[in-house]
Design an enzyme around this catalytic site. Sequence first.
Site, PDB file in Angstrom:
ATOM      1  N   GLU A 194     -14.528  -6.941  -7.524  1.00 23.99           N
ATOM      2  CA  GLU A 194     -14.414  -7.903  -6.413  1.00 23.99           C
ATOM      3  C   GLU A 194     -15.367  -9.049  -6.733  1.00 23.99           C
ATOM      4  O   GLU A 194     -16.538  -8.831  -6.997  1.00 23.99           O
ATOM      5  CB  GLU A 194     -14.754  -7.239  -5.079  1.00 23.99           C
ATOM      6  CG  GLU A 194     -14.891  -8.183  -3.900  1.00 23.99           C
ATOM      7  CD  GLU A 194     -13.660  -9.072  -3.647  1.00 23.99           C
ATOM      8  OE1 GLU A 194     -12.551  -8.552  -3.544  1.00 23.99           O
ATOM      9  OE2 GLU A 194     -13.841 -10.309  -3.575  1.00 23.99           O
ATOM     10  N   HIS A 231       0.820  -1.219   0.000  1.00 24.31           N
ATOM     11  CA  HIS A 231       0.000   0.000   0.000  1.00 24.31           C
ATOM     12  C   HIS A 231       0.848   1.260   0.000  1.00 24.31           C
ATOM     13  O   HIS A 231       0.489   2.252  -0.623  1.00 24.31           O
ATOM     14  CB  HIS A 231      -0.973  -0.034   1.189  1.00 24.31           C
ATOM     15  CG  HIS A 231      -2.016  -1.104   1.025  1.00 24.31           C
ATOM     16  ND1 HIS A 231      -2.413  -1.929   2.043  1.00 24.31           N
ATOM     17  CD2 HIS A 231      -2.723  -1.489  -0.071  1.00 24.31           C
ATOM     18  CE1 HIS A 231      -3.333  -2.775   1.580  1.00 24.31           C
ATOM     19  NE2 HIS A 231      -3.532  -2.532   0.310  1.00 24.31           N
ATOM     20  N   HIS A 241      -8.706  -6.474  -8.001  1.00 26.30           N
ATOM     21  CA  HIS A 241      -9.047  -7.347  -6.873  1.00 26.30           C
ATOM     22  C   HIS A 241      -9.206  -6.463  -5.637  1.00 26.30           C
ATOM     23  O   HIS A 241      -8.255  -6.218  -4.898  1.00 26.30           O
ATOM     24  CB  HIS A 241      -7.936  -8.370  -6.629  1.00 26.30           C
ATOM     25  CG  HIS A 241      -7.750  -9.353  -7.746  1.00 26.30           C
ATOM     26  ND1 HIS A 241      -7.240  -9.005  -8.980  1.00 26.30           N
ATOM     27  CD2 HIS A 241      -8.017 -10.683  -7.817  1.00 26.30           C
ATOM     28  CE1 HIS A 241      -7.191 -10.087  -9.740  1.00 26.30           C
ATOM     29  NE2 HIS A 241      -7.655 -11.117  -9.066  1.00 26.30           N
ATOM     30  N   GLY A 283     -11.891  -9.607 -12.006  1.00 28.33           N
ATOM     31  CA  GLY A 283     -11.019  -8.469 -12.285  1.00 28.33           C
ATOM     32  C   GLY A 283     -10.110  -8.688 -13.482  1.00 28.33           C
ATOM     33  O   GLY A 283      -9.761  -7.749 -14.196  1.00 28.33           O
ATOM     34  N   SER A 311      -6.636  -1.140  -0.738  1.00 22.82           N
ATOM     35  CA  SER A 311      -6.261  -0.367  -1.936  1.00 22.82           C
ATOM     36  C   SER A 311      -7.375   0.563  -2.433  1.00 22.82           C
ATOM     37  O   SER A 311      -7.094   1.727  -2.770  1.00 22.82           O
ATOM     38  CB  SER A 311      -5.781  -1.300  -3.053  1.00 22.82           C
ATOM     39  OG  SER A 311      -6.717  -2.324  -3.313  1.00 22.82           O
ATOM     40  N   ASP A 356      -3.916  -7.302  -7.667  1.00 24.06           N
ATOM     41  CA  ASP A 356      -3.538  -7.759  -6.322  1.00 24.06           C
ATOM     42  C   ASP A 356      -4.348  -9.009  -5.960  1.00 24.06           C
ATOM     43  O   ASP A 356      -5.239  -8.969  -5.116  1.00 24.06           O
ATOM     44  CB  ASP A 356      -3.824  -6.600  -5.337  1.00 24.06           C
ATOM     45  CG  ASP A 356      -3.495  -6.958  -3.903  1.00 24.06           C
ATOM     46  OD1 ASP A 356      -2.724  -7.899  -3.670  1.00 24.06           O
ATOM     47  OD2 ASP A 356      -4.010  -6.255  -3.006  1.00 24.06           O
TER      48      ASP A 356
HETATM   49  N1  SAM Z   1      -6.457  -5.105  -3.223  1.00 27.43           N
HETATM   50  C1  SAM Z   1      -7.038  -5.285  -1.903  1.00 27.43           C
HETATM   51  C2  SAM Z   1      -6.370  -4.359  -0.929  1.00 27.43           C
HETATM   52  O1  SAM Z   1      -5.220  -3.984  -1.173  1.00 27.43           O
HETATM   53  O2  SAM Z   1      -6.978  -4.010   0.047  1.00 27.43           O
HETATM   54  C3  SAM Z   1      -6.906  -6.688  -1.384  1.00 27.43           C
HETATM   55  C4  SAM Z   1      -7.143  -7.743  -2.354  1.00 27.43           C
HETATM   56  S1  SAM Z   1      -7.088  -9.359  -1.717  1.00 27.43           S
HETATM   57  C5  SAM Z   1      -5.384  -9.738  -1.768  1.00 27.43           C
HETATM   58  C6  SAM Z   1      -7.740 -10.238  -3.089  1.00 27.43           C
HETATM   59  C7  SAM Z   1      -9.230 -10.040  -3.285  1.00 27.43           C
HETATM   60  O3  SAM Z   1      -9.570 -10.485  -4.600  1.00 27.43           O
HETATM   61  C8  SAM Z   1     -10.106 -10.820  -2.344  1.00 27.43           C
HETATM   62  O4  SAM Z   1     -11.013  -9.952  -1.715  1.00 27.43           O
HETATM   63  C9  SAM Z   1     -10.832 -11.853  -3.225  1.00 27.43           C
HETATM   64  O5  SAM Z   1     -12.162 -12.113  -2.804  1.00 27.43           O
HETATM   65  C10 SAM Z   1     -10.821 -11.161  -4.553  1.00 27.43           C
HETATM   66  N2  SAM Z   1     -10.822 -12.014  -5.766  1.00 27.43           N
HETATM   67  C11 SAM Z   1     -10.349 -13.262  -5.920  1.00 27.43           C
HETATM   68  N3  SAM Z   1     -10.378 -13.622  -7.228  1.00 27.43           N
HETATM   69  C12 SAM Z   1     -10.868 -12.550  -7.907  1.00 27.43           C
HETATM   70  C13 SAM Z   1     -11.099 -12.269  -9.282  1.00 27.43           C
HETATM   71  N4  SAM Z   1     -10.818 -13.182 -10.232  1.00 27.43           N
HETATM   72  N5  SAM Z   1     -11.603 -11.058  -9.616  1.00 27.43           N
HETATM   73  C14 SAM Z   1     -11.874 -10.122  -8.672  1.00 27.43           C
HETATM   74  N6  SAM Z   1     -11.660 -10.340  -7.354  1.00 27.43           N
HETATM   75  C15 SAM Z   1     -11.165 -11.519  -6.974  1.00 27.43           C
END
Ligand code: SAM
Length: 277
Positions: A114, A18, A41, A140, A96, A160
């Site tokens: 998400e 971050h 994500h 995503g 993020s 991410d």
């Molecule tokens: N970017 C966020 C942050 O920095 O606060 C955290 C992201 S976390 C590492 C990954 C997230 O992606 C999770 O909430 C998960 O549910 C979601 N996720 C998993 N596969 C995904 C996809 N194919 N497309 C979108 N979101 C997805």
Amino acid sequence: MNYRHAFHAGNHTEVFKHAALTLILEHLLQKPKPFAVLDTHGGIGVYDLLSDEAMRTNERDVGVNKVFGRPISTAPIYQNVLESLNGQGLRFYPGSPELVRRVLRENDRLIVCELHPEDGGTLRERYRGDPRVYVHLRDGYEAIGAMLPPPERRGLVFIDPPFEGKDESDRIAQALRSGYRKWATGIYAVWYPIKDTTLGDRVSTAIRDAGFKNAIRAEFCPIRRDGVTLAGSGMAVCNPPWTLKHRLQRLCDELVVLIGGKFASWSVEAIPDAQAA
Ligand code: SAM
């Protein structure tokens, strides 16, 4: 989908990721021309560090607990957002989308995806009143093919993923190929966890194979790299702002003092074969 990001909010990989993200945002804010961020994500935006999930792991102990209340001079936006969310002492951790949303100007935009239905619903509800933020309950990676280039033609794609499945690096590679075809000049930042060395190398190869000519890779590990433990994390950035390499070096230098242990390590380098032609 089993992954819930709330268990990991504020750990050391988050602090690095971050803080690094805000350095890219600082660059985008330097020009008055509007920008767009596609956060592929998104998670839920803001995390309660007193939630059952966060308390169960206490990952913040080696992470935000060590930086909160101390000056982080190399990442002022990150520090400001942390402080403004936590006037009464540390409780909330910005993900993020929240970090991006807090710096958007009137005509800048944030598009967040998400896939988890509950987390996506939370995210949508959180930003319902903000006309600059568009929340999509969708994949995503697919959004990269469907939504680029943004009309602003300036901005960042932040990737991410949870790295739950074995095919995550393949999906990243596919997304980068698609991104390069659709919008070769955008900034792309890909985060990855570091246990062994292979993921970072795979992401670098994906970047080179997608066609990006200029990319850097920063890795910050506060814990000894033993090939098994989550030692730290990395961020690979395609089309990085020209000052980013130096800014990331300064950031790592500062973080290593704040949260690094005896065996901490970091590096910031150009991705081989993806250097400016
Ligand atoms: N970017 C966020 C942050 O920095 O606060 C955290 C992201 S976390 C590492 C990954 C997230 O992606 C999770 O909430 C998960 O549910 C979601 N996720 C998993 N596969 C995904 C996809 N194919 N497309 C979108 N979101 C997805």
